[in-house]
Design an enzyme around this catalytic site. Structure first.
Site: not given
Ligand code: ARG
Length: 301
Positions: A195, A291, A39, A166, A112, A93, A197
């Site tokens: 995201h 998060c 991101n 995503r 991930r 997540n 959130d």
């Molecule tokens: N580095 C993580 C990603 O890019 C951060 C995730 C943050 N989580 C969230 N629920 N916004 O996936």
């Protein structure tokens, strides 16, 4: 074989008696780092230069976030951190959880994807302890990055699902069928707010804290229509960019990284108490308070 033991709960709570502030899953940042970029906030080069300092600061911030939540009556559960999965710390997540059912997440990026199996075991262990009743997997080939992209609106009893960065739009039907509640699926159009959130936070009083720039014209119209003009709290762009919308709402308390005086004013005017926590270093990974948490005992009524 990944280690998925859960640390024991401080008190041997029974599933039926929910703690006053709710039960939340977190994962200690033992292996947290920014070693890849998925991101626009992620800067592995910066982490390389200052990793030791940033690691120590983020651990300290995470502990203070946990302490703040405990002070608000939240009972914490912990997933065991796993080497090589630095983003496990973002437990929002891990799954969508409602009414005792967990729908384990799938991930867009290979970096991930290993989290799915690890979190599956975490949720199986929670089920064994009576803290969940059902654990479900996503259908093959459909991405849904957990509550991070599927935010519950407790007043309208509706999920707000973000897609386009995503998660897949097709995840909406999966969520609707499993949980039996309406799903508003909105496209996320700004890569900074990848995201749901990060840009939309429905509050317990029926308001929504959100950043309109993250949504299409159609999405904005839907938000206005469903929440009503009187319930819209528009985050100023500087606050959106420090991920202030990524807040945890417990009762009338709101826990976040930092809020400008303007944002703080908007929230206190509505009767909320704002708690800042020093978790800004997680912003270097694109994450903040929401998060770092996942509500395990969320109920639809
Ligand atoms: N580095 C993580 C990603 O890019 C951060 C995730 C943050 N989580 C969230 N629920 N916004 O996936």
């Amino acid at each position: 074989m990944p280690d998925t033991r859960l640390t024991p709960a401080p008190s041997a709570a029974v599933a039926t008696d929910s703690p006053a502030g709710g039960r939340i899953l977190m994962c200690a940042p033992d292996h947290f780092e920014v070693s890849y970029a998925i991101n626009p906030w992620m800067r592995p080069d910066r982490w390389k230069e200052e990793g030791a300092l940033l690691g120590a600061r983020s651990t300290n911030g995470w502990e203070l976030l946990a302490a703040t939540l405990r002070d608000l009556g939240v009972e914490l559960e912990f997933a065991v951190p796993h080497a090589g999965l630095p983003d496990m710390v973002f437990t929002a997540n891990a799954a969508v959880v409602l009414d005792g059912k967990a729908l384990v997440a799938t991930f867009r990026h290979p970096q991930r994807q290993g989290e799915t199996a690890v979190f599956r075991r975490t949720f199986d262990a929670l089920k064994q302890r009576g803290l969940l009743t059902e654990v479900h997997d996503m259908p093959e080939g459909v991405v849904l990055e957990g509550a991070g992209d599927c935010v519950w609106d407790p007043v309208r009893r509706t999920f707000w699902l973000g897609y386009g960065q995503r998660s897949d739009q097709a995840a909406a039907a999966v969520v609707r069928d499993l949980f039996g509640f309406e799903v508003e699926a909105l496209e996320l159009v700004d890569p900074r707010f990848y995201h749901m959130d990060t840009c939309l936070c429905p509050l317990n009083g029926g308001e929504v804290l959100y950043f309109p720039g993250a949504f299409s014209a159609e999405g904005n119209a839907r938000i206005r229509e469903r929440f009503g003009a009187e319930n819209l709290i528009v985050a100023p762009e500087p606050d959106a960019c420090t991920l202030a919308v990524n807040a945890v709402n417990v009762g009338r308390d709101i826990v976040l990284a930092t809020a400008s005086p303007a944002l703080r004013g908007m929230l206190t005017e509505r009767g909320y108490t704002v708690h800042e926590t020093p978790i800004s270093d997680f912003g270097l990974s694109g994450g903040s308070a929401f998060c770092l948490t996942l509500k395990l005992d969320r109920k639809s009524k």
